[in-house]
Design an enzyme around this catalytic site. Structure first.
Site, PDB file in Angstrom:
ATOM      1  N   ASP A 293      24.794  49.820  47.828  1.00 27.45           N
ATOM      2  CA  ASP A 293      24.939  49.058  49.073  1.00 27.45           C
ATOM      3  C   ASP A 293      26.394  49.187  49.528  1.00 27.45           C
ATOM      4  O   ASP A 293      27.248  49.656  48.769  1.00 27.45           O
ATOM      5  CB  ASP A 293      24.575  47.588  48.822  1.00 27.45           C
ATOM      6  CG  ASP A 293      24.441  46.760  50.103  1.00 27.45           C
ATOM      7  OD1 ASP A 293      24.337  47.346  51.206  1.00 27.45           O
ATOM      8  OD2 ASP A 293      24.444  45.515  49.998  1.00 27.45           O
ATOM      9  N   HIS A 294      26.652  48.781  50.738  1.00 22.63           N
ATOM     10  CA  HIS A 294      28.029  48.626  51.217  1.00 22.63           C
ATOM     11  C   HIS A 294      28.376  47.138  51.214  1.00 22.63           C
ATOM     12  O   HIS A 294      27.611  46.326  51.733  1.00 22.63           O
ATOM     13  CB  HIS A 294      28.181  49.155  52.650  1.00 22.63           C
ATOM     14  CG  HIS A 294      28.127  50.640  52.751  1.00 22.63           C
ATOM     15  ND1 HIS A 294      27.466  51.303  53.767  1.00 22.63           N
ATOM     16  CD2 HIS A 294      28.655  51.612  51.962  1.00 22.63           C
ATOM     17  CE1 HIS A 294      27.597  52.612  53.597  1.00 22.63           C
ATOM     18  NE2 HIS A 294      28.307  52.821  52.509  1.00 22.63           N
ATOM     19  N   TYR A 467      24.331  44.963  54.291  1.00 26.19           N
ATOM     20  CA  TYR A 467      22.873  45.120  54.422  1.00 26.19           C
ATOM     21  C   TYR A 467      22.463  46.586  54.497  1.00 26.19           C
ATOM     22  O   TYR A 467      21.677  46.976  55.365  1.00 26.19           O
ATOM     23  CB  TYR A 467      22.336  44.341  55.636  1.00 26.19           C
ATOM     24  CG  TYR A 467      22.817  42.914  55.704  1.00 26.19           C
ATOM     25  CD1 TYR A 467      22.946  42.130  54.553  1.00 26.19           C
ATOM     26  CD2 TYR A 467      23.162  42.325  56.915  1.00 26.19           C
ATOM     27  CE1 TYR A 467      23.389  40.820  54.612  1.00 26.19           C
ATOM     28  CE2 TYR A 467      23.606  41.009  56.987  1.00 26.19           C
ATOM     29  CZ  TYR A 467      23.718  40.266  55.830  1.00 26.19           C
ATOM     30  OH  TYR A 467      24.162  38.971  55.894  1.00 26.19           O
ATOM     31  N   HIS A 468      23.001  47.385  53.560  1.00 24.05           N
ATOM     32  CA  HIS A 468      22.666  48.807  53.511  1.00 24.05           C
ATOM     33  C   HIS A 468      22.117  49.209  52.135  1.00 24.05           C
ATOM     34  O   HIS A 468      22.596  50.167  51.540  1.00 24.05           O
ATOM     35  CB  HIS A 468      23.911  49.654  53.826  1.00 24.05           C
ATOM     36  CG  HIS A 468      24.518  49.377  55.157  1.00 24.05           C
ATOM     37  ND1 HIS A 468      25.827  49.722  55.464  1.00 24.05           N
ATOM     38  CD2 HIS A 468      24.017  48.810  56.278  1.00 24.05           C
ATOM     39  CE1 HIS A 468      26.093  49.351  56.712  1.00 24.05           C
ATOM     40  NE2 HIS A 468      25.004  48.790  57.224  1.00 24.05           N
ATOM     41  N   PRO A 469      21.116  48.490  51.602  1.00 27.92           N
ATOM     42  CA  PRO A 469      20.604  48.878  50.281  1.00 27.92           C
ATOM     43  C   PRO A 469      19.876  50.215  50.338  1.00 27.92           C
ATOM     44  O   PRO A 469      19.201  50.519  51.333  1.00 27.92           O
ATOM     45  CB  PRO A 469      19.637  47.736  49.928  1.00 27.92           C
ATOM     46  CG  PRO A 469      19.176  47.217  51.247  1.00 27.92           C
ATOM     47  CD  PRO A 469      20.354  47.369  52.183  1.00 27.92           C
TER      48      PRO A 469
END
Length: 551
Positions: A293-294, A467-469
Site C-alpha cells: 500500500d502507499h 487507499y492503494h492496496p
C-alpha cells in the site's frame, strides 16, 4: 442464465473486462454485492469524502492493529457499489511510471513491460488537456475513459508548482506522458463535471449491448468440476445459488476480496486452508501474501490569504456548490480539487520518482473534518515503494466475514528514512519564495517536530493509508512458487479461472492505482480473446544525472 464469462466484481478491472468481452460478442454476467451508483454523493466530484465513509458504498474494512504505527487500526475503504472503488475514490489519474512495468516484466510478468502496457493505457483513454499543455503523442484520444484536468483557478495551484521549480525540481506538462518527474497539473477521471468511474465509462455502455447482465449478490466461492472452474456460488435474497460460466470465471473483486475468494475456493496456502476446514484444491502460498500500500501524511499550512476552500466549508457554502453542480454540472463541485501534483526522487542514486505529492487548497482530513486553524492548504506526501509487505488471511470459512488485513506498515528502517525525507523535502518546497505570500505557519507536523525521533513520533501517530492496496495474488511465471497468476491472468494450478485486478501487481506502481487497475482489465481481456496490441517502444524521460543528483 447463460454466460460465456462470469466476472466477480463490478469494479475498475471488472467493468473494463465486461466492456471488451461483450464488444467481442461474448455474453457476460457480472456479480456485484453493492448497489447503484446513482446520486450526487458519488457522481459529484467534490463530494468524494462522502461515499468513502458510507457503509452503503464501502465494505468497511479495517486493518488489524499495526504494530509499527502505535497499534492503530487503519481504515481500508473498498467500493461496494457499481463501479467498485472507482466510484468512491479521489478520481486521481496516474498511469504509474514506465520503470514500474519494466520491473513487473523483469520479475516474471512476461509481456507486461512498459512497451506492452502503454498501448492499453492509450486505448482506454480519451484525454483532454484543457489547454494546459501535455504530451498528445503519449495519450489516448478515443477510449471510454475520459481524463481531464481541473481549471486550476486558485493561485495556490500555480504557487505550489512554482515552489517546486524554485527548489530546483523540474516542471512537467504531463506526468502521464513522457516525463513523470517534476511538478505540474494533476489529472482526474472527471467528464463534464461528473465522476467518470469505470461504471460510467465501461459497464453502462456494455449493459446497453444486451450481452452483459449484472447480478447482485455475495460471491461465496468458485465452483470447480475436475479442477476446472465452472461457475460461482452466490448468496442473494437469502438463497444460495450457482451462476454457471460456459468458458471461464474471472475474479476482479479487489486486492482484499479476490485472495479471500481464492482461499474460500480451496486455492491458497495449504496449511491455512486446512486450519479453516477448506479442502485444498491448489496449494498456492502466494495467495494473500505480498500485500502492499502507499502511506501518506498531510502536511498542512495556515494561509495568510482567505483564498482557500475553507470559506465554503459550512452548510451554506456546501449547499451553494451542490446546487450549482446539480443545475449546471459546473463550479467547484465539478472537480476533486486535486489539481496540482509532484513526483520527485528522495535522493541521488534512485532512477525514478519515489515520492508523490497531491496538493489541495484546504487543510482538511479525508473524513471531511477541516483543520481548526481555518484557512489553510496541504500537500499529501508519502513514499512510493515501501519494502514492507503484509498479508490477507481468512478470519473463518464464512464468506460473510471480512478477512484479516495486516499491512505491516513501516516495518523496515528504510520506511522511516524515506518518510523523514518526505517531510523534510516538503518543508523545503513550502519555504520557497513562491509560497511566501500564502504560508502563515505550519499546522502539521508543526515547527516543534524537527529531530528524527520527533518526526518518527508524528508519522507513527498520523500516517494514513492512501487507499492503494495491491499485490495479494501476484503475477509471475508458473514455475515461481509464490506467483498466483501467470502473465495471461490465469490462476496457476487450476483451469478456467482468471484474476484481473490490483491483486496481480507484482509491485505497487507510482501514484494512484485506479488507472493501472483498469489497464489490467483491458489487457487481460485481450489475453482471453487471444489477441494483443503491438508494443510501443516510446522511451520515457529519466533524469540524466539520477546517479549523482537528487534533483
Amino acid at each position: 442464465m447463460q454466460a460465456d464469462y462470469v466476472i466477480v466484481g463490478a469494479g475498475s478491472a471488472g467493468c473494463a473486462m465486461a466492456y471488451r468481452l461483450s464488444d467481442a460478442g461474448k455474453r457476460v454476467i457480472v456479480i456485484e454485492h453493492g448497489g447503484t451508483d446513482a446520486g450526487p454523493f458519488i457522481q459529484m466530484p467534490a463530494a468524494l469524502s462522502y461515499p468513502m465513509n458510507m457503509s452503503r458504498y464501502d465494505w468497511g474494512f479495517q486493518s488489524e492493529p499495526e504494530p509499527h504505527l502505535g497499534n492503530r487500526r487503519l481504515v481500508c475503504p473498498r467500493g461496494k457499489v457499481i463501479g467498485g472503488s472507482s466510484s468512491i475514490n479521489g478520481m486521481v489519474y496516474v498511469r504509474g511510471h514506465a520503470r514500474d512495468y519494466d520491473h513487473w516484466r523483469d520479475q516474471g510478468a512476461d509481456g507486461w513491460g512498459y512497451a506492452d502496457v502503454l498501448p492499453y493505457f492509450k486505448r482506454m483513454e480519451s484525454w483532454h488537456s484543457g489547454g494546459h499543455g501535455g504530451d498528445p503523442e503519449w495519450r489516448g484520444k478515443d477510449g471510454p475513459l475520459h481524463v481531464t484536468r481541473g481549471p486550476r483557478k486558485n493561485p495556490l495551484f500555480h504557487a505550489f508548482v512554482e515552489a517546486g521549480r524554485q527548489a530546483g525540481y523540474g516542471v512537467t506538462g504531463d506526468y502521464n506522458g513522457e516525463r513523470q518527474e517534476g511538478f505540474g497539473p494533476m489529472e482526474q477521471t472527471v467528464w463534464k463535471g461528473q465522476r467518470w468511474s469505470a461504471a460510467n465509462a465501461y459497464l453502462k455502455p456494455a449493459i446497453k449491448t444486451g450481452r452483459v447482465e449484472v447480478v447482485r449478490g455475495l460471491a461465496r466461492r468458485v465452483v470447480f468440476q475436475s479442477g476446472r472452474a465452472t461457475g460461482v456460488e452466490i448468496e442473494r435474497g437469502g438463497k444460495i445459488e450457482i451462476i454457471p460460466a460456459n468458458s471461464e470465471v474471472i475474479l476482479a473483486a479487489s486486492s482484499i476480496n479476490s485472495p479471500k475468494l481464492l482461499m474460500l475456493s480451496g486455492i491458497g496456502p495449504a496449511d491455512h486452508l486446512t486450519e479453516h476446514g477448506i479442502p485444498v484444491l491448489a496449494n498456492r502460498p502466494g495467495v494473500g501474501a505480498n500485500l502492499q500500500d502507499h502511506l501518506e501524511v498531510y502536511t498542512q499550512f495556515a494561509s495568510k490569504q482567505p483564498i482557500t476552500l475553507y470559506k465554503y466549508w459550512n452548510l451554506i457554502g456546501k449547499a451553494v456548490i451542490g446546487a450549482q453542480w446539480l443545475f449546471t454540472g459546473k463550479g467547484l463541485g465539478a472537480s476533486n480539487q486535486f489539481e496540482s501534483a509532484g513526483f520527485i526522487r528522495s535522493r541521488a542514486g534512485i532512477d525514478y520518482p519515489d515520492i508523490q505529492f497531491h496538493f489541495l487548497p484546504i487543510a482538511v482530513r479525508y473524513d471531511g473534518k477541516a483543520a481548526a486553524e481555518g484557512h489553510g492548504f496541504q500537500a499529501h506526501v508519502g513514499p512510493m515503494r515501501s519494502p514492507s509487505r503484509g498479508t490477507i488471511t481468512l478470519r473463518s470459512s464464512d464468506p460473510r466475514e471480512a478477512p484479516v488485513i495486516r499491512f505491516n506498515y513501516m516495518s523496515t528502517d528504510q520506511d522511516w528514512r524515506d518518510f523523514r525525507a518526505c517531510l523534510r523535502l516538503t518543508r523545503e518546497i513550502f519555504a520557497q519564495a513562491a509560497m511566501e505570500p500564502f504560508v502563515k505557519h505550519e499546522i502539521q507536523p508543526g515547527a516543534a517536530y524537527q529531530t528524527d525521533a520527533e518526526l518518527d513520533a508524528f508519522i507513527r501517530e498520523h500516517a494514513e493509508s492512501a487507499y492503494h492496496p495491491c499485490g495479494t495474488a501476484r503475477m509471475g511465471r508458473p514455475s515461481d512458487p509464490m506467483a498466483v497468476v501467470d502473465p495471461e491472468g490465469r490462476v496457476i494450478g487450476v483451469d478456467g479461472l482468471r484474476l484481473a485486478d490490483s491483486s496481480i501487481f507484482p509491485r505497487i506502481t507510482n501514484g494512484n492505482l485506479n488507472a493501472p487497475s483498469i489497464m489490467v482489465g483491458e489487457k487481460v481481456s485481450d489475453h482471453i480473446l487471444g489477441r494483443r496490441l503491438p508494443s510501443d517502444n516510446s522511451e520515457p524521460w529519466i533524469h540524466p544525472n539520477w546517479q549523482t543528483a537528487q534533483r
